[in-house]
Design a protein around this motif. Structure first.
Motif, PDB file in Angstrom:
ATOM      1  N   SER A  46      10.582 -14.232  44.223  1.00 57.23           N
ATOM      2  CA  SER A  46      11.659 -13.245  44.209  1.00 57.23           C
ATOM      3  C   SER A  46      12.106 -13.009  42.770  1.00 57.23           C
ATOM      4  N   LYS A  50       7.959  -7.352  41.736  1.00 54.46           N
ATOM      5  CA  LYS A  50       6.984  -6.747  42.641  1.00 54.46           C
ATOM      6  C   LYS A  50       7.588  -5.617  43.486  1.00 54.46           C
ATOM      7  N   THR A  51       8.839  -5.769  43.928  1.00 55.40           N
ATOM      8  CA  THR A  51       9.462  -4.688  44.701  1.00 55.40           C
ATOM      9  C   THR A  51       9.738  -3.476  43.816  1.00 55.40           C
ATOM     10  N   THR A  52      10.147  -3.699  42.568  1.00 58.93           N
ATOM     11  CA  THR A  52      10.349  -2.574  41.638  1.00 58.93           C
ATOM     12  C   THR A  52       9.038  -1.853  41.388  1.00 58.93           C
ATOM     13  N   ALA A  54       6.517  -1.704  43.494  1.00 59.93           N
ATOM     14  CA  ALA A  54       6.220  -0.971  44.725  1.00 59.93           C
ATOM     15  C   ALA A  54       7.035   0.316  44.812  1.00 59.93           C
ATOM     16  N   ARG A  55       8.319   0.250  44.477  1.00 62.07           N
ATOM     17  CA  ARG A  55       9.174   1.442  44.503  1.00 62.07           C
ATOM     18  C   ARG A  55       8.690   2.482  43.490  1.00 62.07           C
ATOM     19  N   LEU A  93       9.205  -1.072  55.530  1.00 59.51           N
ATOM     20  CA  LEU A  93      10.163  -2.061  55.029  1.00 59.51           C
ATOM     21  C   LEU A  93      10.084  -3.363  55.801  1.00 59.51           C
ATOM     22  N   GLN A  94      10.638  -4.432  55.187  1.00 56.61           N
ATOM     23  CA  GLN A  94      10.552  -5.758  55.795  1.00 56.61           C
ATOM     24  C   GLN A  94      11.530  -5.944  56.941  1.00 56.61           C
ATOM     25  N   ASP A 174       6.487  -3.746  52.265  1.00 61.52           N
ATOM     26  CA  ASP A 174       7.287  -4.728  51.529  1.00 61.52           C
ATOM     27  C   ASP A 174       7.680  -5.863  52.476  1.00 61.52           C
ATOM     28  N   GLU A 175       7.046  -7.020  52.320  1.00 63.87           N
ATOM     29  CA  GLU A 175       7.281  -8.184  53.180  1.00 63.87           C
ATOM     30  C   GLU A 175       7.270  -7.771  54.654  1.00 63.87           C
ATOM     31  N   VAL A 206       3.347  -6.237  49.727  1.00 60.43           N
ATOM     32  CA  VAL A 206       4.192  -6.993  48.797  1.00 60.43           C
ATOM     33  C   VAL A 206       4.685  -8.236  49.527  1.00 60.43           C
ATOM     34  N   THR A 207       4.427  -9.408  48.958  1.00 62.81           N
ATOM     35  CA  THR A 207       4.788 -10.633  49.656  1.00 62.81           C
ATOM     36  C   THR A 207       4.964 -11.796  48.676  1.00 62.81           C
TER      37      THR A 207
END
Length: 326
Positions: A46, A50-52, A54-55, A93-94, A174-175, A206-207
């Motif tokens: 975390s 990685k989420t940024t 992906a966005r 989304l997760q 994402d997750e 993304v994980t």
């Protein structure tokens, strides 16, 4: 390798820090390709960016530098271009409970994408087809249900159906199973694999879970402090990892041999990325003296590494691992 269906080229994303001034380098130079029909797992702790990333690949964040490419063409950031792009690249989304409006029926949730794009031809048939492909059969039985009437796995299938209805080329997940019970996770992963095989659908998953990557991915990209530090085919990365960070992540899996690697401290503040290898302040290889014995300790502490390529070849950003190859 053919032109990637989705790619990042030298992508950087910076944000103004909330406290203390400066700029946080959330994504700090990333190349990443996703080929047609390929599942790529983007793995990391975390806060690694990685989420940024992906966005940014979805067009929800605009890169500070670098480019996002769709079939080799740079992404344009006009409203019309982004609307067309988001038909081709869809987000899953997760948390299905958070991404579904509790006041909307399953039918309305799945049909929403068509309505946003003004494409309501054969709406009922297309909603039924999307639900069926997502594993909710017979689909008509779910049309008038609300999210609270479904199980967690069923809600995630509704979210996937809402993405499928626009016939995307790529899904960014994402997750996708983080909020699900263990018994349901395998079903959702099997669904994503089946969609890849039947529809040629590509996916960026993304994980933080390397075990999930092992079960679903063709290729893995390991991210640390805004940059990909190791990449390659899943079998190679998960059976013979070269980067100490990847080795540490793998060591905590239940089936991993030996003792878990306990990393020192927390990842550094992205407003103050350390010089040299960005992992060196936590690196177990450097701390053990092995890097100094190999003659690369000073390079680890003071020499930055090149940004990795985003293609299918195995690559690692680690002075020690590269020295071991020679």
């Amino acid at each position: 390798m053919t032109t990637a269906i989705l790619a990042a080229r030298e992508v950087r994303v910076e944000f103004e820090a909330r406290r203390g001034g400066g700029r946080a380098r959330a994504v700090d130079g990333v190349n990443l390709d996703v080929a047609e029909g390929e599942i790529v797992a983007l793995v990391g702790e975390s806060g690694c960016g990685k989420t940024t990333l992906a966005r940014t690949l979805l067009g929800l964040e605009r890169p500070t530098a670098g480019q996002v490419l769709h079939r080799g063409t740079p992404l344009a950031y006009t409203s019309r271009a982004l609307k067309a792009y988001r038909r081709a690249v869809q987000l899953v989304l997760q948390d299905p409970s958070g991404s579904l409006n509790p006041r909307h029926t399953v039918y309305d949730a799945v049909a929403e994408g068509l309505r946003v794009h003004g494409d309501v031809t054969d709406e009922r048939d297309r909603v039924a087809d999307a639900l069926s492909r997502a594993g909710l059969r017979p689909p008509e039985r779910f049309f008038l249900r609300f999210p609270h009437e479904l199980s967690g796995g069923q809600r995630q299938r509704v979210v996937i159906a809402g993405a499928l209805i626009l016939d995307p080329q790529v899904i960014v997940a994402d997750e996708p199973v983080a909020s699900l019970d263990a018994s349901v996770r395998g079903e959702i992963l099997a669904l994503l694999l089946r969609l890849r095989d039947e529809l040629g659908l590509a996916a960026l998953v993304v994980t933080h879970d390397l075990g999930l990557a092992w079960n679903i991915a063709d290729r893995v990209a390991v991210m640390y402090l805004g940059r990909i530090v190791e990449t390659g085919p899943v079998e190679k990365i998960l059976t013979a990892p070269e980067h100490p960070y990847t080795q540490a992540l793998l060591s905590v899996l239940p089936e991993a041999p030996g003792e878990p690697v306990v990393l020192r401290g927390e990842p550094p503040d992205p407003t103050r990325v350390p010089g040299g290898c960005r992992f060196h302040v936590r690196c177990q290889v450097l701390a053990s003296g092995a890097a100094d014995e190999a003659g690369v300790g000073e390079r680890c502490r003071g020499e930055d590494l090149a940004i990795l390529g985003g293609g299918e070849d195995s690559d690692v950003a680690c002075h020690y691992a590269l020295a071991q190859r020679d």
